[in-house]
Design an enzyme around this catalytic site. Structure first.
Site, mmCIF file in Angstrom:
data_model
loop_
_atom_site.group_PDB
_atom_site.id
_atom_site.type_symbol
_atom_site.label_atom_id
_atom_site.label_comp_id
_atom_site.label_asym_id
_atom_site.label_seq_id
_atom_site.Cartn_x
_atom_site.Cartn_y
_atom_site.Cartn_z
ATOM 1 N N LYS A 106 0.845 -1.204 0.000
ATOM 2 C CA LYS A 106 0.000 0.000 0.000
ATOM 3 C C LYS A 106 0.878 1.252 0.000
ATOM 4 O O LYS A 106 0.627 2.202 -0.739
ATOM 5 C CB LYS A 106 -0.927 -0.009 1.228
ATOM 6 N N GLN A 159 -4.604 -1.151 9.409
ATOM 7 C CA GLN A 159 -4.578 -2.503 8.852
ATOM 8 C C GLN A 159 -5.219 -3.486 9.830
ATOM 9 O O GLN A 159 -4.905 -3.495 11.026
ATOM 10 C CB GLN A 159 -3.119 -2.900 8.542
ATOM 11 N N ASP A 194 -11.283 2.904 4.283
ATOM 12 C CA ASP A 194 -11.770 1.524 4.217
ATOM 13 C C ASP A 194 -13.292 1.477 4.142
ATOM 14 O O ASP A 194 -13.867 0.420 3.902
ATOM 15 C CB ASP A 194 -11.350 0.743 5.471
HETATM 16 N N1 GUN Z 1 -7.072 -6.550 6.009
HETATM 17 C C1 GUN Z 1 -7.409 -7.304 4.938
HETATM 18 N N2 GUN Z 1 -7.993 -6.520 3.997
HETATM 19 C C2 GUN Z 1 -8.022 -5.275 4.502
HETATM 20 C C3 GUN Z 1 -8.509 -4.026 3.988
HETATM 21 O O1 GUN Z 1 -9.051 -3.906 2.886
HETATM 22 N N3 GUN Z 1 -8.354 -2.970 4.826
HETATM 23 C C4 GUN Z 1 -7.791 -3.089 6.054
HETATM 24 N N4 GUN Z 1 -7.701 -2.001 6.801
HETATM 25 N N5 GUN Z 1 -7.336 -4.207 6.540
HETATM 26 C C5 GUN Z 1 -7.453 -5.286 5.764
#
Ligand code: GUN
Length: 302
Positions: free
Chosen positions: A55, A99, A122
């Site tokens: 990311k 995350q 998110d």
């Molecule tokens: N963990 C797995 N997929 C995601 C996501 O799309 N966002 C976040 N914040 N954590 C994740």
């Protein structure tokens, strides 16, 4: 039947990132700061570390200001909330991503609730969930948005289609059902207590698997010609990475299908970048469609 068409998520994500990059250029050309993204990683889960690194890299590449904050697994809840409070107040930060999953002892619900919904890229906050189901404008969760983008990109007709989503998570299953419904699909959300899952799946013109069970969906569960979206990423004991769909079997039956890896995965990050650009555009009071042409795709739920 001839084998299914492969839906190339890597290519779709690269094209989408290019759109975001040009949107960033346009925002900056109009005298605004580049979008700022804060990525918060608590603990040392190996998969999360890889996701966060990817990311961070993708966000740099489209010209964002990126701050990645790494915190110890033993971080107390109040310390994490204090960091989020500071990020909420920081005008140079347009998107905040914590995350998931968080280490044991931290309350995910309270952490999500602490985020400013305008920066919650998110799309997990209560305000965004309500906006999604009400057809108002909010930030849409990244993975479901990526699934829809892939389906629309290859021209799968959603209106009137029978769609089955396996999995009812906040991050994928539930929001994806809302997005499919908004596009006039007839939606079933299946889950671990669904009876005769195979028969339910066989009804689907659009089948999405998002449960994290390796190769759960067999070829015989798929309606010939169906569009199959595999959200699962499962590491087997022998080191192989497989989805929630038995790919080789499905390939013989489906009309089109996403591979794992290289299907939905790359789209999640691309959509995160898109959401962060949208958040920055809203903050700068620039009409979002002028920076984010894909926003024309978003119908309201009626
Ligand atoms: N963990 C797995 N997929 C995601 C996501 O799309 N966002 C976040 N914040 N954590 C994740």
């Amino acid at each position: 039947m001839s084998p299914a068409r492969l839906i190339d998520g890597k290519l779709a994500a690269a094209e989408f990132r290019a759109l975001v990059k040009s949107g960033v250029g346009e925002l900056v050309a109009r005298g605004h700061a580049a979008p700022g993204l804060a990525v918060v990683l608590v603990g040392d889960d190996p998969a999360s570390q890889v996701y966060v690194k990817n990311k961070d890299k993708a966000a740099h590449e489209v010209g964002f200001h990126v701050r990645t904050l790494r915190m110890a697994a033993a971080t107390p809840q109040r310390e994490l909330l204090a960091v989020l409070d500071e990020l909420n107040r920081d005008a140079s930060v347009h998107g905040i991503l914590v995350q998931l999953p968080l280490p044991r002892g931290l309350d995910e619900g309270a952490v999500v609730a602490a985020l400013d919904p305008a920066k919650d890229v998110d799309g997990l906050s209560a305000r965004s969930v309500a906006a999604l189901w009400m057809g108002a404008s909010g930030l849409v969760p990244c993975t479901p948005q990526g699934c829809i983008h892939l389906l629309e990109r290859v021209g799968v007709k959603l209106e009137g289609a029978r769609a089955v989503v396996i999995g009812r998570s906040q991050l994928v299953g539930k929001p994806l059902a809302a997005l499919l419904l908004a596009r006039h699909a007839t939606v079933t959300i299946a889950h671990s207590r669904t009876q005769d899952l195979a028969a339910v799946c066989r009804e689907a013109d659009v089948l999405v698997a998002a449960v994290g069970k390796p190769e759960l969906v067999r070829g015989a569960w798929i309606k010939p010609g169906a569009a199959v979206i595999d959200v699962g990423i499962n590491r087997l004991a022998d080191g192989r990475l497989v989805g929630d769909v038995a790919f080789a079997e499905a390939l013989e039956v489906a009309g089109c299908i996403t591979p794992v890896p290289g299907g939905v995965g790359p789209m999640t990050i691309a959509m995160l970048l898109g959401n962060t650009l949208l958040s920055a555009a809203r903050r700068a009071a620039v009409p979002e469609r002028e920076l984010a042409p894909w926003r024309g795709e978003q119908p309201a739920v009626r």
